[in-house]
Design an enzyme around this catalytic site. Structure first.
Site, PDB file in Angstrom:
ATOM      1  N   GLU A  45       8.268   0.862  11.718  1.00 23.22           N
ATOM      2  CA  GLU A  45       9.735   1.806  11.256  1.00 23.22           C
ATOM      3  C   GLU A  45       8.832   3.664  11.531  1.00 23.22           C
ATOM      4  O   GLU A  45       8.073   3.610  10.773  1.00 23.22           O
ATOM      5  CB  GLU A  45      10.234   2.068   9.949  1.00 23.22           C
ATOM      6  N   GLU A  52       8.736  15.812  15.881  1.00 28.48           N
ATOM      7  CA  GLU A  52       9.622  16.071  14.650  1.00 28.48           C
ATOM      8  C   GLU A  52       8.974  16.900  13.830  1.00 28.48           C
ATOM      9  O   GLU A  52       7.678  16.438  13.296  1.00 28.48           O
ATOM     10  CB  GLU A  52       9.010  14.020  14.250  1.00 28.48           C
ATOM     11  N   LYS A 102       1.005  -1.497   0.351  1.00 32.77           N
ATOM     12  CA  LYS A 102       0.104  -0.247  -0.197  1.00 32.77           C
ATOM     13  C   LYS A 102       1.276   1.039  -0.578  1.00 32.77           C
ATOM     14  O   LYS A 102       1.633   1.134   0.362  1.00 32.77           O
ATOM     15  CB  LYS A 102      -0.992  -0.423   1.254  1.00 32.77           C
TER      16      LYS A 102
END
Length: 480
Positions: free
Chosen positions: A253, A387, A179
């Protein structure tokens, strides 16, 4: 205009359930550069049904490993032959500067070669020596495919994320539904074309661009045995909860807020030159970017001045131009997100050294931000903890080596990091203390033979090499 009006399902191009094509906009000027079909839940069902049938019938799963290795080696050769095309497509749809997309192609080769070498040396079946010599039985340990893998990847580095998953999954004999993000429909459509040329058994591989709703439908589906995900920590938590409820195998991850520790004896000029790539690669839209720069108080202003000079020297603009180092953000919402963080840094009291929330002059039509450096940053500030995913660096002062390690580890993330020193052994000693999955010394590049992944909220599991290959297998013990 590039058009993909069909979906790659189980090795064949088929009509989508939703005939409306998505416009793919250039991040540089927001013009439409392509159109592509998007998968819906109704397209996921046949892809998974084909994957399940293929896996259970076992044509690929029972193919000897050496033959699977040969097929994936051929795929790697096809990708190498088309490296320029791949780099162009990623720059076109992502806004990644051409230097980055081209430089990434040899990395893809090294990544694949590491997996292929690991597969050649892998213990697919081993007979154990009994711990008790008088034991009447012996144990045969096999590594077998997990089953149907849902591989879900982000938009920022699509080919690297895709091959990091599909190569080991296919080497291990799994069937895969990949995907991909809608933004990457062009480069991932071309990936599907390359996979089509391998003549894999029907059902073994599908490549489907789709939105988040369809992605959740995929990972929640009862036919999925393993989820392999790269993306944000927020999405990773949701995926982990689904996997936990359904007892699916999962590897994640996730995000990062990596620290670069510049030790007092470091060559500042070399360190900052290295951070040009370690901190600002891919327009700053990289999970491993070392965007927290930790500088000793004794040399703090020297580091700040050097970073200011570096950032101001970098060409921002058209990703297709040969002298561009930083291109646009991928979407307008990502552009605004980064600009909001720059405004937040000012509000939090950080010193704006260079840059700011303004759009670079002459680039107003695209998703551009001004590369920015903040000094006098406390590690508790949001710009130091969250982030940002853009070209924004924060410089944090530390007192001594222990303080530097403490600050580096004072983060919910633990994906990557770096240490700079004129003494390699000292840098290595500090790197051992940093709680991150990958730490580079003096700008060394990330290797692909060793495992890659994160500590803490940066993920679960590892990719690359033998360890990454192993995550797509199950152990079976047969006693004889």
């Amino acid at each position: 205009m590039i058009i993909y009006d069909r979906l790659f399902v189980g090795g064949s191009w088929v009509e989508p359930n939703d005939p409306e094509l998505l416009d793919i906009a250039s991040p540089h000027d927001r013009s439409v550069v392509g159109r592509a079909a998007q998968a819906r839940p109704a397209d996921i069902d046949p892809a998974l049904a084909a994957a399940r049938t293929s896996f259970e019938e076992g044509e690929w799963r029972l193919t000897p490993p050496r033959q699977r290795i040969a097929v994936l080696r051929r795929f790697n050769a096809l990708r190498e032959e088309n490296a320029e095309r791949i780099a162009h497509l990623i720059s076109l749809e992502n806004g990644s500067a051409g230097w980055f997309t081209r430089a990434g192609q040899p990395g893809l080769t090294r990544q694949a070669n590491a997996y292929l070498k690991a597969a050649e040396e892998f213990g697919w079946e081993e007979t154990l020596v009994p711990s008790d010599p008088s034991s009447p039985v012996r144990s045969v340990v096999r590594r077998e495919a997990v089953g149907v893998v849902a591989a879900v990847i982000p938009w920022n580095s699509p080919f690297s994320a895709a091959t990091a998953k599909i190569i080991p999954a296919l080497l291990a004999g799994n069937s895969v539904v990949l995907k991909v993000s809608p933004e990457n429909s062009l480069s991932m459509g071309f990936l599907a074309e390359l996979l089509e040329r391998l003549d894999l058994p029907e059902g073994v591989i599908s490549v489907l661009p789709a939105d988040r709703e369809t992605s959740e439908y995929l990972i929640s589906h009862r036919e999925v045995d393993k989820i392999a995900f790269t993306g944000s920590t927020r999405a990773g938590r949701r995926i982990a909860s689904i996997a936990g409820e359904q007892l699916k195998r999962v590897s994640l991850e996730l995000g990062g807020k990596s620290a670069a520790i510049i030790l007092p004896d470091a060559d500042i000029e070399k360190a900052v030159a290295g951070l040009k790539f370690g901190s600002l690669l891919n327009n700053g839209e990289s999970c491993i970017a070392q965007t927290r720069v930790l500088a000793p108080r004794s040399r703090y202003e020297e580091v700040v001045t050097a970073l200011k000079g570096l950032v101001e020297s970098l060409k921002v603009g058209d990703p297709g131009a040969p002298d561009t180092f930083i291109g646009p953000m991928i979407r307008p919402d990502q552009q605004e997100r980064v600009r909001d963080y720059i405004r937040l840094g000012v509000e939090e009291g950080a010193r704006l050294v260079t840059g700011g929330p303004q759009i670079p002059e002459g680039l107003e039509k695209g998703n551009y931000v001004t590369p920015t450096v903040f000094a006098d940053v406390d590690n508790s500030m949001r710009i130091a903890q969250e982030e940002i995913f853009g070209p924004v660096l924060v410089v944090i002062a530390y007192d001594d080596e222990d303080d530097a390690v403490r600050i580096a580890n004072d983060s919910e993330y633990g994906l990557s990091g770096g240490v700079w020193s004129s003494d390699g052994e000292r840098a290595l000693a500090v790197a051992r203390r940093v709680r991150a999955g990958t730490v580079t010394v003096n700008g060394a590049s990330i290797a692909f033979d060793g495992p890659f992944g994160g500590f803490k909220a940066s993920g679960v599991g590892r990719e690359y090499g033998a360890v990454g290959l192993g995550t797509y297998t199950e152990y079976k013990t047969i006693t004889v």
